[in-house]
Design an enzyme around this catalytic site. Structure first.
Site, PDB file in Angstrom:
ATOM      1  CG  ASP A 268      -2.170   0.894   0.951  1.00 46.14           C
ATOM      2  OD1 ASP A 268      -2.131   1.682  -0.022  1.00 46.14           O
ATOM      3  OD2 ASP A 268      -3.153   0.825   1.713  1.00 46.14           O
TER       4      ASP A 268
HETATM    5  C1  BGC Z   1      -4.942   3.355   0.262  1.00 42.67           C
HETATM    6  C2  BGC Z   1      -5.115   2.356  -0.859  1.00 42.67           C
HETATM    7  C3  BGC Z   1      -4.903   3.021  -2.197  1.00 42.67           C
HETATM    8  C4  BGC Z   1      -3.519   3.659  -2.201  1.00 42.67           C
HETATM    9  C5  BGC Z   1      -3.141   4.301  -3.519  1.00 42.67           C
HETATM   10  C6  BGC Z   1      -3.665   4.164   0.116  1.00 42.67           C
HETATM   11  O1  BGC Z   1      -3.613   5.223   0.991  1.00 42.67           O
HETATM   12  O2  BGC Z   1      -4.958   2.675   1.493  1.00 42.67           O
HETATM   13  O3  BGC Z   1      -6.386   1.768  -0.770  1.00 42.67           O
HETATM   14  O4  BGC Z   1      -5.054   2.096  -3.230  1.00 42.67           O
HETATM   15  O5  BGC Z   1      -3.479   4.643  -1.190  1.00 42.67           O
HETATM   16  O6  BGC Z   1      -3.777   5.498  -3.727  1.00 42.67           O
END
Ligand code: BGC
Length: 727
Positions: A268
């Site tokens: 993530d």
């Molecule tokens: C979130 C994810 C997301 C990623 C990319 C993160 O902060 O938890 O769900 O896909 O950002 O934007």
């Protein structure tokens, strides 16, 4: 899998720096949508990104949009970098692209996986036309605590419903062939147990039993991978003290060895960097080593891999073979997506222009919207309303609001096409002069004289539509709530309106279950309308005026009080269950019942349905046999309607305490007035299995209760026995 000669040829030519480049995914500063998100880790500008692409130091970019600029960036990768490896463009396309569909929680309420398939397919068409190959969806975390803001992105609290929706969405995004120009690679997230963060506080720690992990939080991921997902995103949280992004037991022992996953594991956003804040890694180099060796192939946004992997390879702390394995996975993903055959797939500006507004998708947004609306309550048949001859007061902060229609995680929605509630109602009414509209208050603030004006409008009306709820920024990442209640000003508005005595139907906008109290709970009618996206107004109008007979059911339990969280229907039994008329020294709260106000699976229709007791093909199910269950359901009202027929079981005695009920199957059926259907289900022992104290996943012989019912708290059980297998 036999090695792909193109990939092996590339690997043999790649420098360590180029290999590591393939493992990095960075915010797209060439076509950025929100360059100010986490600027600390962002590269500064387009030129810097392009320079890295040219040098083969970046394998993927995310959250940029636009075919023409995407094509130009791709050209740099393909024509100006030494090896010409195409870029993969990712993005958070969660519940719609230009056309926005209901939040995933709302859509799960439809209990129609085919609907999720269709909206995911439509999303894929629009996203790939806009230069995106890879979405960070579906989010398939089980959400049992409504304080958590990301409930809105999930399919709710139930394992089976989440599995079925996870698979439908993966199939919808990806379509028939991954290399088709309109195929969007799916990324089930967040692996794993992100929904189990303690106290519903986003990013918080997760202390969880192996059995709950396996029986509740892992199955949706297994379902998504079985449906063909080739990437998976790790979670921010730790699990029993080991952060998910450096959890070798999960990322390697389970995913690779047990589940045989051959795709790509991506972090993530900076979750590898966060190993330091967790206190799990000493510094950036340590974090890189821990994450990589645990099985994390791609690093999102931190830049840690680019900075430290070469040195770790050089020192021998990470073997080159391990680096090659990760790079091979990324290149295989690109190959599967057809990028080596056509690096410019999904980068056609003309196609993008032609996909900008597809009327069929607008229609689908409306249909998905109305199919997601749950009629929680309808005393005296207040709804549906007539389209003329009735004075309607539309009151509340959601009446004319245009800023809270799309719901959280909508980055690319075409706001110019959003239709608000007032517009939707006016378009449906035969005589629009019967409608008065008064906001009454803002989402969180009072308006001078607002309540007084609203009360006057209510007094002058035959019926009030009270459009209240959460603003959309209450949901989504980092939006945990302590009290899952309506903002005070809105509650005060509802109390004042109730005093007028005019009948009230609540139109409740929300990204989670709320604890409804006072005049809101006691209103004659309540519709849960979530965040419905582009066609919010028309979709709600369809239900209000009966052009669509509501058919959705709750994918989460609505409690009486915030303090009941985490609260879910399929909780394990306790030794002191509450009994009728006996509450002392029982499992209960002092202040309220421990039943739900509106349980999982609940939802009304404008017609009514009657069930007969289910008939079982046998009451003694042999170990290897299949039980056939049939229940007769009749539409006893005077409108055509859809019913979600739900099958639950309960294992009476087992080597581990079992849930009071578990959903095992459901069917949505359409019945004309007076029509009867025999709804058939089958059940075998695999559907009765659970992870026992010894870690074995199997069913145990014995007596089971079985319900075929309209919700998780209704109906009378019949019993059957699962007979032991021959030893
Ligand atoms: C979130 C994810 C997301 C990623 C990319 C993160 O902060 O938890 O769900 O896909 O950002 O934007």
């Amino acid at each position: 899998m036999s090695p792909d000669p193109r990939i092996e040829a590339l690997l043999s030519q790649m420098t360590v720096e180029e290999k590591v480049g393939q493992l990095g995914v960075f915010a797209d500063m060439v076509r950025p949508f929100a360059p100010d998100v986490n600027p600390e880790t962002n590269m500064r500008n387009a030129n810097e990104i392009l320079e890295h692409v040219r040098a083969g130091r970046i394998g993927a970019l995310f959250n940029g949009v636009g075919a023409a600029e995407g094509r130009a960036t791709q050209r740099v990768a393909v024509e100006e970098s030494r090896l010409g490896i195409p870029l993969l463009f990712g993005a958070d396309v969660i519940h719609g692209m230009r056309t926005v569909f209901p939040i995933p929680l709302g859509e799960a309420a439809s209990f129609e996986p085919e609907l999720a398939y269709r909206t995911a397919r439509a999303t894929a068409l629009e996203a790939t036309a806009a230069g995106i190959h890879w979405t960070y969806a579906p989010m398939i975390d089980i959400a049992r605590d409504q304080r958590w803001g990301r409930v809105a992105e999930s399919a709710g609290e139930d394992v089976l419903l989440s599995c079925i929706f996870a698979a439908a969405r993966v199939r919808g995004f990806q379509g028939e062939r991954l290399d088709a120009p309109d195929s969007l690679l799916a990324t089930p997230k967040h692996f794993v147990a992100y929904g189990a963060v303690t106290a519903g506080l986003d990013y918080n720690y997760v202390d969880i039993s192996e059995q709950t992990l396996r029986d509740v939080h892992l199955p949706p991921f297994a379902a998504a991978l079985n449906a063909g997902a080739m990437t998976i995103m790790t979670a921010f949280n730790d699990i029993n003290g080991v952060p998910a992004s450096a959890n070798r037991r999960l990322l390697t022992d389970l995913l690779r060895d047990e589940w045989k996953f051959t795709g790509v594991v991506v972090s993530d956003y900076t979750s590898d960097m966060e190993l330091i804040a967790h206190g799990y890694a000493a510094d950036a180099r340590d974090a890189t080593k821990l994450a990589f060796l645990a099985g994390l192939d791609m690093s999102m946004q931190s830049g840690f891999y680019a900075e430290h992997l070469p040195d770790l390879i050089e020192s021998g702390e990470i073997p080159m073979a391990a680096l090659d394995t990760a790079v091979r996975r990324v290149l295989s993903l690109k190959a599967a997506a057809g990028l080596f055959d056509n690096p410019y797939r999904s980068l056609d500006p003309e196609k993008e222009a032609g996909t900008e507004h597809l009327p069929a998708h607008t229609e689908l947004s409306r249909d998905a919207g109305r199919r997601s609306i749950v009629l929680l309550k309808n005393d005296g048949g207040l709804l549906p309303l007539r389209k003329s001859g009735q004075k309607i007061a539309l009151i509340g902060p959601c009446a004319q609001d245009r800023s809270n229609l799309e719901g959280c995680w909508t980055l690319f929605g075409d706001k110019s096409r959003y239709v608000d509630l007032e517009t939707g109602l006016r378009d449906a009414l035969e005589t629009a002069d019967g409608l008065s509209v008064v906001p009454g208050c803002g989402f969180e603030h009072a308006i001078d004289g607002g309540i007084e004006a609203a009360v006057r409008a209510a007094q002058a009306a035959d019926v009030v539509l009270l459009a209240i709820g959460e603003p959309q920024y209450y949901s989504g990442e980092a939006q945990s709530r302590v009290q899952i209640v309506l903002p005070e000003v809105q509650q005060a508005l509802a109390e004042a309106i109730a005093q007028t005595g005019t009948p009230v139907a609540i139109i409740l906008r929300t990204g989670r279950a709320l604890a409804l109290t006072g005049a809101v709970r006691d209103a004659q009618a309540i519709l849960a309308t979530w965040f419905l996206g582009t066609q919010t107004g028309p979709a709600i109008a369809d239900v209000i005026f009966g052009d669509y007979n509501p058919s959705a059911r709750l994918p989460i339990s609505f409690p009486h009080d915030s303090g009941q969280q985490p609260f879910f229907y399929n909780h394990p039994r306790t030794g002191r269950p509450e009994l009728p008329n006996t509450t002392e020294f029982k499992t209960r709260w002092r202040e309220c019942s421990n039943n739900a106000l509106f349980p999982f699976g609940h939802g009304l229709s404008y017609t009514s349905f009657a069930y007969t007791a289910p008939v079982l093909s046998t009451h003694r199910l042999a170990w290897d046999d299949t039980l056939v269950i049939s229940a007769r359901v009749t539409n006893t009202g005077d409108r055509t309607g859809e019913e979600v027929v739900q099958l639950y079981i309960h294992d009476r005695v087992a080597s581990r305490v079992r849930p009071v009920r578990e959903l095992k199957a459901f069917r949505k059926i359409l019945l004309r007035p007076g029509q009867t259907a025999d709804v058939m289900f089958t059940l075998d022992r695999h559907m009765l299995a659970f992870t026992g104290p010894d870690g074995q996943f199997s069913a145990e012989p014995g007596i089971f209760d079985l319900w075929v019912t309209p919700s998780s708290s209704s109906g009378r059980p019949v019993e059957f026995e699962l007979l032991p297998g021959s030893a």
